[in-house]
Motif scaffolding. Structure first.
Motif, PDB file in Angstrom:
ATOM      1  N   THR A   1       0.830  -1.203   0.000  1.00  0.00           N
ATOM      2  CA  THR A   1       0.000   0.000   0.000  1.00  0.00           C
ATOM      3  C   THR A   1       0.869   1.258   0.000  1.00  0.00           C
ATOM      4  N   ASP A   2       0.228   2.405  -0.288  1.00  0.00           N
ATOM      5  CA  ASP A   2       1.017   3.640  -0.409  1.00  0.00           C
ATOM      6  C   ASP A   2       1.058   4.459   0.875  1.00  0.00           C
ATOM      7  N   LYS A   3       0.408   3.975   1.936  1.00  0.00           N
ATOM      8  CA  LYS A   3       0.424   4.704   3.205  1.00  0.00           C
ATOM      9  C   LYS A   3       0.470   3.713   4.365  1.00  0.00           C
ATOM     10  N   GLY A   4       0.533   4.259   5.580  1.00  0.00           N
ATOM     11  CA  GLY A   4       0.551   3.405   6.755  1.00  0.00           C
ATOM     12  C   GLY A   4       1.813   2.569   6.819  1.00  0.00           C
ATOM     13  N   ALA A   5       1.655   1.284   7.144  1.00  0.00           N
ATOM     14  CA  ALA A   5       2.806   0.383   7.248  1.00  0.00           C
ATOM     15  C   ALA A   5       3.391   0.039   5.887  1.00  0.00           C
TER      16      ALA A   5
END
Length: 361
Positions: free
Chosen positions: A24-28
């Protein structure tokens, strides 16, 4: 605390019938999607992920969890077998029904309407998830015809498919899993430990029965605030069904925490203070100084009943253990430590298996 964010799927790094591993592109930067609770995604989809565990930097919380797919607008979506009516993750947004072995709809229902006894069979109690693959590969070293059945309680991860080790073990012919309570995703689903034991014996016809948990056990550094307290309940269930509970000691001479050095208080506390029926505690062959440390720890405990504590007089397991570790498809570690880093942990598991099988004979 609860945190979530919206992110986009950049890649699907792994996928099977139960799970997707996403980049994914955000978060972890990585997320888990459980297909039985969330519809599968494609690259480019917008999703909402639960980031609570990664925000807290928990040991097993290196993944965000997909909660919702925003870019799919289907009015209705469903999955899995509609036959069962027993709910898992009850009264949460991800509650779902399963078919348990005891249910009236189950083909096995009749088995559970009859009296049952373990008839002296040993049942191994494994506090840590890392003990499970080790036990399986050890059984295969001792006898390739042994059928190994592991009952997974709900004191740690609820979805069994979280474990990479279990995804590998489920491909083995002689490995079977049963999930109990709120845990789900096993080859069989059961409501209680007692009926899971009945399933393992009467339906799976397992030669080796183990009770354990998924990854992510809890500990707080307090007397009673840890997942391993459930061991006494497992032990009583086995005893009540005329089985022999074999406690696998959690041991370490590499762990710097006093409560886990030697034999862990996660073993001693529930065994001594909360277990009222006799159990077997095998201990591996150790150097003299190590044996004296463990003996001192055991002697300081106050027991409710006299347990069968057995110190190995010689090393009968290290050869099988080393071969088992070579056979394992994935590296087996405990708390980030391999056999070379903390051999006593691995030897304790192997000795417990050996003693239990010897008693069975």
């Amino acid at each position: 605390m609860y945190t979530e964010l919206e992110t986009r799927v950049l890649d699907i790094r792994f996928e099977d019938e139960e799970i997707q591993h996403l980049t994914t592109d955000k978060g972890a930067g990585r997320a888990l999607l459980y297909k039985r609770m969330t519809q599968a995604v494609k690259v480019g989809d917008r999703i909402v992920v639960n980031t609570t565990a990664t925000e807290l930097r928990l040991g097993t919380g290196g993944w965000d969890i997909v909660r919702q797919v925003l870019s799919r607008k289907e009015e209705q979506w469903s999955t899995s077998d509609p036959q069962g009516h027993i709910m898992k993750a009850r009264y949460t947004p991800v509650q779902h029904s399963v078919l348990t072995v005891e249910s009236q709809e189950s083909e096995f229902h009749g088995v559970f309407t009859k009296p049952f006894s373990l008839a002296g069979s040993p049942v191994w109690l494994a506090e840590l998830h890392s003990m499970v693959p080790l036990l399986y590969y050890l059984t295969q070293q001792l006898n390739k015809e042994y059928r190994c059945c592991v009952i997974f309680d709900d004191q740690a991860a609820l979805p069994l498919m979280l474990s990479e080790q279990l995804r590998v073990l489920h491909q083995e012919r002689d490995f079977t899993s049963i999930t109990v309570g709120q845990a789900f995703g096993g080859d069989y689903e059961a409501i209680t430990i007692a009926s899971a034991l009945q399933c393992a014996k009467m339906i799976v016809k397992a030669d080796v029965i183990i009770i354990s948990v998924g990854p992510g056990v809890v500990g707080t550094g307090t007397s009673y605030g840890f997942s391993g307290m459930i061991l006494s309940h497992w032990s009583h269930s086995v005893s009540a069904l005329d089985g022999v509970p074999i406690w696998i000691p959690r041991m370490s001479f590499a762990d710097k925490r006093k409560r886990h050095y030697g034999i862990s208080h996660h073993t001693v506390t529930p065994l001594s203070q909360f277990t009222f029926e006799k159990a077997v505690l095998p201990l591996p062959y150790m150097a003299k100084s190590q044996r004296e440390t463990v003996l001192s720890q055991l002697n300081k405990a106050s027991y409710r009943v006299q347990h069968d504590i057995r110190f190995a007089k010689q090393d009968d397991v290290s050869h099988h253990l080393k071969n088992a570790l070579k056979q394992a498809t994935m590296s087996i570690q405990t708390m980030g430590r391999k056999y070379e880093d903390d051999p006593i942990f691995f030897l304790a598991v192997a000795e417990a298996l050996r003693v239990g099988l010897e008693l069975a004979e």
